[in-house]
Every structure is written in C-alpha cells, then in structure tokens.
Design a protein around this motif. Structure first.
Motif, short mmCIF file in Angstrom:
data_model
loop_
_atom_site.label_atom_id
_atom_site.label_comp_id
_atom_site.label_asym_id
_atom_site.label_seq_id
_atom_site.Cartn_x
_atom_site.Cartn_y
_atom_site.Cartn_z
N GLY A 221 0.03 2.06 -3.35
CA GLY A 221 -1.30 2.56 -3.03
C GLY A 221 -1.48 3.96 -3.59
O GLY A 221 -0.55 4.58 -4.10
N ARG A 222 -2.71 4.46 -3.47
CA ARG A 222 -3.02 5.76 -4.06
C ARG A 222 -2.13 6.85 -3.50
O ARG A 222 -1.74 7.78 -4.20
CB ARG A 222 -4.48 6.10 -3.80
CG ARG A 222 -5.17 6.22 -5.11
CD ARG A 222 -6.58 6.63 -5.12
NE ARG A 222 -7.21 6.97 -3.88
CZ ARG A 222 -8.44 7.45 -3.85
NH1 ARG A 222 -9.09 7.68 -4.96
NH2 ARG A 222 -9.01 7.73 -2.70
N ARG A 223 -1.83 6.74 -2.19
CA ARG A 223 -0.96 7.75 -1.60
C ARG A 223 0.42 7.20 -1.36
O ARG A 223 1.21 7.77 -0.61
CB ARG A 223 -1.56 8.21 -0.27
CG ARG A 223 -2.80 9.02 -0.46
CD ARG A 223 -2.97 9.97 0.71
NE ARG A 223 -4.36 10.33 0.87
CZ ARG A 223 -4.95 10.46 2.05
NH1 ARG A 223 -4.28 10.22 3.16
NH2 ARG A 223 -6.21 10.81 2.12
N GLY A 224 0.72 6.05 -1.96
CA GLY A 224 2.04 5.44 -1.78
C GLY A 224 3.09 6.17 -2.57
O GLY A 224 2.80 7.12 -3.31
N LEU B 88 0.84 -1.21 0.00
CA LEU B 88 0.00 0.00 0.00
C LEU B 88 0.86 1.25 0.00
O LEU B 88 0.63 2.19 -0.75
CB LEU B 88 -0.88 0.01 1.25
CG LEU B 88 -2.25 -0.65 1.16
CD1 LEU B 88 -3.01 -0.45 2.46
CD2 LEU B 88 -3.04 -0.06 0.00
N PHE B 89 1.91 1.23 0.85
CA PHE B 89 2.73 2.42 0.97
C PHE B 89 3.60 2.63 -0.28
O PHE B 89 4.12 3.72 -0.48
CB PHE B 89 3.60 2.35 2.23
CG PHE B 89 2.78 2.50 3.49
CD1 PHE B 89 1.57 3.17 3.46
CD2 PHE B 89 3.22 1.99 4.70
CE1 PHE B 89 0.80 3.31 4.60
CE2 PHE B 89 2.46 2.13 5.85
CZ PHE B 89 1.24 2.79 5.80
#
Lengths: 228, 349, 260
Positions: free
Chosen positions: C110-113, C106-107
């Motif tokens: 992900g979208r904010r990764g 995720l990090f």
C-alpha cells in the motif's frame, strides 16, 4: 420472580456505530433487564436482510430510501420516526497534507479519492453534494460502506473521502475533517422503526422513544448528529 | 579404454570398485539385487557424483574427485539403456530417438531422418510414430537401444536390458541384442542380476557383491572357479574356503577334508553336488572323505533331488529320486556322506 | 462386491450434509430470473464485471504459473534448511481469511506500506488498480497451483530426467522437454484450481484493490454491490459463477482428489 433479561436486536447503519453503542448503555441504566445486540452495516444491506426475514427488532437507517423498502414490504410496526440528521464532511489525512479546502479540490489529479458505493446512502449523498458543488470527481474506489471509506483514508491509501461529520468526529486521531459549506451540504435524515412481529416490541418501542427523548438526543448531539 | 575407479557413499551403502573395459570387449557387471550395480552405472554416466576416484575414457578425464573435475552427464559420450527403458511416454518412438540429437543441436529434420534410420537398423522402423505404451517389451528395448546409439556414443551402458521382458520374449530379444552389441564399436558394459544373461552377452564378467568386486574374468573362469557364495550358488556347486597343507584342507569349524590337488595355502575348494555320495551306513572302501550328518532339506528338481546335509560341514548332494527312497531319506534323517578326493577342485584364494 | 449399506445414523447425517450444501443452491436457482437472466448479464455493470473478472483471474493464473511452477520445483527437488517453514508460509493465503490477506497486502504494498514508497518511486501503484486486483487474486490463489504441481513433481518418475540428461539435455532442456510434459496434468489441474479461486476472490480484492467498476470490481464484488439495489443482476451473475464452478468440477473430476 425477577423478570428475565430481554435481548433486543438492533439493525443500524454503520454511521450509527458509536452513537448506538452509547445510547444502548444509556438506555440500559434505566432498563436493567435489557441487552442489545447490534448489527451495523450499510443501510441498504440491512434493509435487504430484513426484507429477507432477518430477525431484527429495531431498524435505524441512514436514509429514507432504505427505510421505505422495509415500509413497502409492510414489515414495520408503526410509522418510522426521524431521530437524527447527519451532515457530510471531507475526511483527509491528519494535518491535511494535500491542503484540501473544498469539494472542488477532490477533482484535482493529485488527490486519490474514495467514496462509498452509489448504492449505499453515504455514496448517494456524496454524489449529491458533488453535484451541488458542480464538481466532477473520479473516485478510485466505491467502498461497500462509509466506514470502509474512513478506513481507506485513515490507512493512507486514499487522500480524501466523503463521509459523515460523525465519522470524522469518531476518528479525530486518525483523520482530519474538512467542512463542506451549507449550500453544498446534503442532510441525511435518519429514520428508526420497530419491525413488525417483534416479540420484544414493547421494549423496542421504549428504545425508540429513548432515542428521541432529551437523554438520547444529548448523546447523539455529542457525537456530531443534529436534531431531526 | 574406459578406466573407472568409483567410490560412492549413499547412506549406509558404499560402493568402491575399479573396472576397466576395452572397446573390443563386452563387460557384464553381475551381482545380486542391492549389490550396487545401478549405482555403479549411474556413477559412470555422471548421474551420481563420485566421492572418491576417477573416470577416464581414453585420454579424457570425465571425473576426478580429488581434482574436482566432473563432466556433467549431458556432456559424457555415453549412451544408456535404462532398466524399464524409460522411453519418454509423451513422445513417439522416433521423437524419443531424435531427442538426443535435438539436444545436441541437430536440426529437427535431420534428427528425424537419422532417428528413422536408427529405428530401421534395429528393425522397428514400422513403429516410428507409436507411443511407447503401444510398444511390446522387445520393441521398446530396441527403441531404447536406438535412442542410446543415435547420439553416437563411445560407451554403451545397459542396465538390466532384459529384466522388463517376460520369459517367452527373452530368448529372441537376447539374440538380437547380442547381434546389435557386436556391431557397436565402443566400450560396452551391461549391468545385470541374471547370470544367464551375463554369460550369453558378455566376454568378461565382473561380480559385484555389497559394493565390492569379488571376482572378475571370462565366464568360463568365473564359473569354474567361483570365489564367492553368490557365484557358487549361481553355478550350483558347494564352495568352501580354508587352508591347504599337502592335500589336507582345514575348513572353518574344524572339519578337515582331503584332496588330490597339491595346492598349499589359502584356498577355495568346490565340490559338485553330483560328486557327493550318500549312504545309509558308513561306506566301506576307498573314499578318503567320509562323515556323518543329518539331512536338513530335500529339494525335488525334476529327475534330481538336492539334499542339504548338516554335519561337520554343510554340503549339498544331488541324487536321483529312487536313491532317496532306497536310502529312506527324510528331512532330519541320519545319513553318511562320502566325497572322493579327486572330485574336489582346489585353487588359491 | 456386495454393496455396503450405511448405518442408519450415517445415512441420516450424510443426507443432512447433502441438504446443507444443496439447499442454498436450490434457493439461488429458485430466485433466478430465468427470463431476464441474459438481458441482466448484458447490462453494462454486469458485462463490465464479467470482462474484468476474466482478465483479472486469467492474469492471476498466468502470474501464478510463472512464479508457482518454479516454486513448486524448488519445494519438490531442493533440500534446504527451513523449507517446511517457507512452504507453510506460502501456503498460508489458502487458509488465511482473505480480508486479512488484503490488509497484509496493504501493509506491504500500500501507499504507506513497507514497500509502497519504493514502488511509488518507480511509478508502480497497486491499490485501486487492476494490477492490484490481479495481485490480490494471485496472493490467495497461487498456493492451489503450487501444492498441486509440487505433488505432481513428487509423484513423477525422476529417472526420465536422468535418461534425458544422458542423452545430452541440460537441466533447462530436461525441464522443458521432459519434466513439464510429464507433470502437465498436474500443472493443468493446479492452474484450473488457481483460476477458480482467483475468479471467486472477494475479501482480499475489496480490501486491497477497492471496488471500482471496470477497474477492480470483479464478479463477486459486483454481486455483493448489486445484491442491494438490483438483486436480479446479482443472481444472474451468481449463476454465471455457479455454472463455471460446476464446469470446473466436472472437468477436474478425480484429478482434484488425486492432486492432493
């Protein structure tokens, strides 16, 4: 002889995480010889564990259906008591960048929505609310419990999720809550009961009594729950 | 004509040799294990890069370390028959032989036809579809030879071509191999640790020891005039190195022997063990070279006994078993040694 | 050879060890709704999860083959500074708790990764997609393939490659026609182990890809979700996983042990 410290094991829906941790501390002020072990999870998982013999002294469910499973299995000591109600809210990213104002916005194609799985109470309530609002929304994921929904929103992977009011309140720094109007609301009733055969049933009953007492209710209301 | 100056350093070992081989001769590189034979062969075929030196095939430079020229192995016109043959175990005999042709862009059908005729030429056409593990050692060797020849190389390199065979098969396979080698019109280099193999197959021997060439020449030259302990042991003669002045040979350690050869300067001297006589007491009469020693080892070889004698100089004598009992020889026993001056062969070092 | 008799203590502890592993399986089998198992598997939720699991685990195995075989080749054949460290890093997902792997994915993607915005810019969205589930499965399962293939490459006789070079084959042809066929058993073993691991993947998938029937809800996720409401379906699906795992072990037999 000083009485020994007794350990009370409480199984509670994950939306009760903050509330029960604080209530446990409050109860321990007047009952110094008690220590709590909490097992938080989706109420349906907990009910499954208890009906399969998990050693719980107290069970608090986020819905009546899962409590009923334990009642049906004839595993309770006395009838369940309603001790709190909860309401739904839309959790969005801090500052609400997608300008989500109502359940209807969750159907927008630019909104990534996550819900709890329809098998857990929060997921079922969310579907009820969407139905009341006449909204057909497609979630990208059905998370295993309501905390996982909150996490996906606070991590930014999802734009919105339907959670409990209390969840939003517990994470004010990470998410922003959007109210759901009364006519679309679903009220979650939280029943609690002592599990049959608990060796600490006296203490367990006292904890249940504490939760419905003014002291206990004060904590619950502070965290966003409503009275039963 | 293949001209190779090969210097390769691998860890503590270094190989530094120069070998020339013409198309009309078969060269055998002979040496003990660890002498650097396989490294030499790998360097020729391009599998090991030269640290120094160059390799020329006729007027084409295959590798020149100083100029950074290096033709990769797949583009050298060399066929290699590896030790253990290294037939690809997942391919049939004919697929093994066709491999090099396919790699060179020959169509599948044609590669197969040509591979098949190579197998026929080498007398293993009946095993075309067999997997290598189903072949006998001799058959595998012929398939390996066919595989190396099928790419129509200008140089044929063979690494221990008979070592993987058991003794009973070796004689026949060696004869066949000799025939096939004779029919190949290019440079042929065999690497082996087996002197019998080298002498039987090659026109010229190159003796390699510890990464250096110690001797080169025709098999007759090499065996008659050994220039290293390794070759002397192979041939089975006593070898000494020393300085000659008018028939006096001064050896390291202070011993002096007399020879009939009028060579002067740095020399090698060989004495055949059969020319070394042993006596119970100091012999009377003509021999110029007589000394006293102690029998250090008795090695019974059928109707012959090799006796090592430690004394002023170490020497091996070959006597009959009855002589051993007549002399009352035992390990550690005292003995007199005599060698006639005419039995010592001397040549310049 | 005389069969050896174990010391009593060993026999006792070994018996407990067997019971410890076997009893839960017995428990699962005892609850199995044999009569309805087939129809349970035919329910849309079970069928969907089964189909998706095969798609995801096979895609993950394919991806692991494409990336993992060259990686194993580099580990086995190329000496470079820090190789051991890099190898340790790429082996990490094998021992890392899968949920941690999911969070890490995720990090990263992900979208904010770290790379999420860049992926977003070229129209690639991984979380909550089947591609994301494949990625999560590949992340945890690829080390099994890499380790197995590397062991195969290290134990093969490299002189065959030399022989192929002298016959005129360039490096790529040598790899395709000689190396790969020679290490085929290791590649097969590695792919099967990788596939099995991908099939059983739960933590990284649910964390990174979420849980949506037909898109990211693979068999293990479906088992977990169904356990609370339709335990008979959960058990039937568990039996499928159990049967597959057993089949894999039978197919692999000694290969599994030899590979490591």
């Amino acid at each position: 002889m000083t009485p020994e410290v007794q350990n009370v094991t409480v199984f509670a829906g994950s939306s009760l995480t903050d509330a029960f941790t604080r209530a446990g501390n409050g109860f321990a002020k007047t009952n110094t010889r008690v220590r709590f072990t909490f097992n938080f999870g989706s109420s349906s998982t907990l009910a499954t564990q208890i009906t399969n013999g998990a050693p719980a002294d107290v069970f608090a469910s986020a819905d009546e259906g899962n409590m009923q499973k334990v009642v049906d299995a004839n595993l309770l000591d006395g009838a369940p008591a309603a001790f709190a109600t909860n309401r739904l809210a839309i959790a969005v990213a801090p500052g609400n960048p997608k300008k989500i104002a109502a359940l209807a916005d969750l159907a927008r194609s630019d909104v990534v929505l996550v819900l709890a799985a329809p098998t857990v109470p929060a997921g079922k309530y969310a579907l009820d609310a969407l139905r009341k609002a006449g909204v057909i929304a497609k979630p990208v994921s059905q998370e295993v419990d309501v905390r996982a929904v909150l996490n996906k929103v606070s991590l930014g992977e999802a734009d919105a999720g339907i959670v409990y009011v209390t969840d939003v309140k517990s994470a004010t720094d990470r998410v922003t809550g959007v109210d759901i109007p009364e006519q679309q609301q679903v009220v979650a009733r939280y029943p609690i009961a002592v599990v049959k055969g608990s060796p600490k049933s006296a203490l367990a009953h006292r904890f249940v009594d504490y939760l419905v007492s003014p002291d206990g209710q004060k904590i619950l209301v502070e965290l966003g729950f409503s009275k039963p | 004509m293949l001209k190779a100056q090969v210097a390769v350093r691998l860890g503590n070992f270094d190989l530094d040799v120069a070998v020339e081989a013409a198309a009309d001769e078969i060269v055998a590189v002979l040496g003990p294990n660890g002498a650097g034979k396989s490294t030499f062969l790998r360097a020729l075929s391009g599998l090991v890069a030269l640290d120094r030196g160059r390799i020329d095939l006729d007027d084409v430079v295959l590798e020149d370390a100083s100029r950074g020229i290096r033709v990769p192995p797949e583009r050298r016109p060399m066929g290699v028959v590896f030790q253990d043959y290294l037939l690809f175990p997942h391919l049939s005999a004919i697929e093994n032989v066709a491999f090099g042709l396919r790699a060179r862009g020959v169509t599948a059908r044609e590669a197969r036809d040509r591979a098949g005729s190579w197998l026929d030429r080498l007398g293993v056409g009946g095993h075309a579809e067999a997997k290598p593990r189903a072949l006998s050692g001799g058959q595998a060797q012929r398939v390996a030879l066919a595989r190396a020849l099928a790419i129509d190389p200008r140089v044929l390199l063979l690494d221990e071509p008979l070592a993987a065979l058991d003794a009973s098969a070796r004689g026949t396979v060696r004869r066949d191999l000799r025939r096939h080698l004779a029919s190949f019109a290019g440079v042929r280099i065999i690497v082996t640790h087996d002197p019998l193999e080298a002498v039987a197959l090659a026109d010229r021997l190159v003796i390699l020891e510890s990464g250096r060439i110690v001797q080169a020449g025709s098999p007759a030259e090499v065996t008659q005039r050994p220039r290293s302990r390794y070759v002397a042991d192979l041939v089975g003669v006593n070898l000494f190195r020393g300085i000659a002045t008018t028939g006096h040979l001064a050896l390291p350690g202070g011993a002096v022997i007399h020879s009939a050869d009028p060579v002067d300067g740095e020399i090698f001297a060989t004495i055949h063990p059969r020319a070394v006589a042993l006596h119970r007491s100091r012999p009377e009469g003509s021999p110029r070279n007589v000394w006293h020693g102690r029998a250090s080892a008795l090695d019974f070889q059928g109707d012959r006994v090799r006796v090592g004698v430690e004394g002023e100089m170490r020497i091996v004598a070959e006597v009959t078993p009855s002589a051993v009992s007549d002399l009352g020889l035992a390990e550690g026993g005292e003995v007199w040694v005599s060698v006639k001056a005419t039995e010592i062969s001397v040549y310049p070092a | 050879m005389r069969p050896e008799r174990p010391p009593l203590l060993f026999a006792f502890l070994a018996a407990i060890g067997v019971a410890f592993v076997v009893l839960p399986l017995v428990g699962l089998l005892s609850r199995a709704p044999w009569e309805t198992a087939l129809s349970d598997l035919g329910t849309p939720e079970a069928a969907t999860a089964l189909r998706l699991s095969f798609v995801v685990s096979l895609a993950a195995t394919a991806l692991a083959l494409v990336l993992g075989v060259p990686l194993a080749w580099v580990y086995a054949r190329v000496q470079f500074r820090g190789r051991d460290v890099v190898r340790a890093l790429t082996t990490l997902p094998m021992i890392l708790p899968p949920v941690v792997g999911g969070v890490a994915l995720l990090f990263a993607f992900g979208r904010r990764g770290l790379f999420g915005p860049a992926l977003d810019a070229i129209g690639i969205h991984l979380p909550f997609t089947t591609a994301g589930a494949v990625l999560a499965a590949t992340f945890v399962a690829m080390p099994f393939l890499v380790l197995t293939v590397e062991a195969g490459l290290r134990s093969m006789d490299r002189r065959y490659e030399d022989a192929a070079r002298t016959l005129g084959a360039g490096r790529w042809l040598v790899f395709r026609r000689v190396t790969l066929p020679l290490i085929a058993p290791s590649v097969f073993a590695g792919a099967v182990l990788c596939w099995a691991r991908a099939l059983g993947e739960f933590g990284a998938t649910i964390t990174f890809a979420g849980n949506l029937p037909g898109t990211t809800q693979t068999l293990p996720l479906a088992v977990y979700i169904a356990l609370e409401t339709r335990p008979e379906v959960a058990i039937a699906l568990s039996l499928v996983l159990l049967g597959l795992a057993l089949a894999i072990l039978v197919v692999m037999r000694d290969r599994y042990l030899r590979a490591f």
